[in-house]
Write a protein that holds these residues in place. Sequence first.
Motif, short mmCIF file in Angstrom:
data_model
loop_
_atom_site.label_atom_id
_atom_site.label_comp_id
_atom_site.label_asym_id
_atom_site.label_seq_id
_atom_site.Cartn_x
_atom_site.Cartn_y
_atom_site.Cartn_z
N SER A 23 97.10 148.84 -14.19
CA SER A 23 97.16 148.18 -12.91
C SER A 23 95.80 148.09 -12.24
CB SER A 23 98.14 148.90 -11.98
OG SER A 23 97.73 150.22 -11.74
N GLY A 123 102.98 151.74 -15.20
CA GLY A 123 102.40 150.60 -14.49
C GLY A 123 102.46 149.30 -15.25
N SER A 143 108.78 147.53 -11.06
CA SER A 143 108.19 146.55 -11.99
C SER A 143 109.14 146.16 -13.11
CB SER A 143 106.89 147.12 -12.59
OG SER A 143 105.94 147.37 -11.58
N GLU A 331 101.29 145.10 -10.83
CA GLU A 331 101.90 145.31 -9.52
C GLU A 331 101.85 144.04 -8.68
OE1 GLU A 331 100.18 148.66 -7.60
OE2 GLU A 331 100.78 150.08 -9.16
#
Length: 377
Positions: A23, A123, A143, A331
């Motif tokens: 991320s 992530g 996510s 993100e």
Amino acid sequence: MKRFLALILCALTLMGVTGCGSSEAATDGGDKNIKIAILDTEVVFEADDSYINGITMAIEDLNELYGDEGYTISYEFYEDGSVFQTGMEALNQISADSSITAVVGTSSLNILDVAADVLDSAGKLLVTYYSAPDSLFENGYTSVFRNCFGESDLGEAIASYAAEQEDIRWVAVYHSDTSYERNMVRGFLRGLEGTNTQVVDVAITTPVEDELTAMVEKWQALGVDTVFVSQYIGEDAFEILRRVRHMNPDINILGDFSFDYTDFLLTDADVSDDIYIATPIPLEPSEKVDDFHTRYREKYGTEPTQWAIQLYDSVRMIGDTAVRIGSTDPEDIAQALRNDGYEGIGGTITFDDQGRLTGRTPRIMVSKDGMFSYIEE
């Protein structure tokens, strides 16, 4: 329990290698490499070329559209084998690769719940294209997105279809003793409440031949005209199909995507026509769909199944959104999908705050000559 085990197995990899690496890669908008991992089993992809062909077309189109802007979009296939240990090995590799932006997969429900935990913690963006249980979205993931319908949606959709048919009045249900199939049956039963279609028997999958024969004979005695089949394993779905149609060739068969196997449909061609299922994917008829089919036929010389567009849209959604917002940060992409959704070939794709597909209703498909197609509405 599976999620807890997965986190133990992956702890060293996740803490030592990944963390926020993926991320952080694009916080300044400078990274224009978008790598998508396809997590699944080759068995599914080899059974229907539409899967991999849809992905290939999406990657080629993305690079043609955005190559001049400096973007490079690629994918890599990771085999999970529909086996927990193999899936964990693949997830460890994906989590450790900071260049991977997003994951599309998997058709293996026994791996998907672990994949969501591992990838969300690492992530990585996860887009489920095949199926995803309702319970997966009770965990607060930020996510994980379901670009398909849940089991309750599917059960209620096939019930709605059944209630409208004059020749479907006495129904038997045959399902696997797994949470996904149990929830689908609950949705089916809810969908029939207040209608003229009655469920007269509910049975759990049995491998015992004598019990299976006795069950089908009982259905005959009860005057069952329709069997709704919800199975975790395709072979079990086709076993009950053979049994009931060899005893009663005219019986109606309703089901789920455990019947959506071309090889099995062709092998059992004498009994596999006129199976009605609710498709797990959001695909609406349009000129875009027709144009895609034309392009596909020109490129590959064959007719695509619905999975070509489903994989195409799932991959394009990631790449197009990243370019639109000017960030390859998972993100940022996840937030944009929650806020704005995506306009795909198969229709408008929108998600609720939990990442579940919203605003769409499953369509009904029917089998003919080894292939499912949408019924006329």
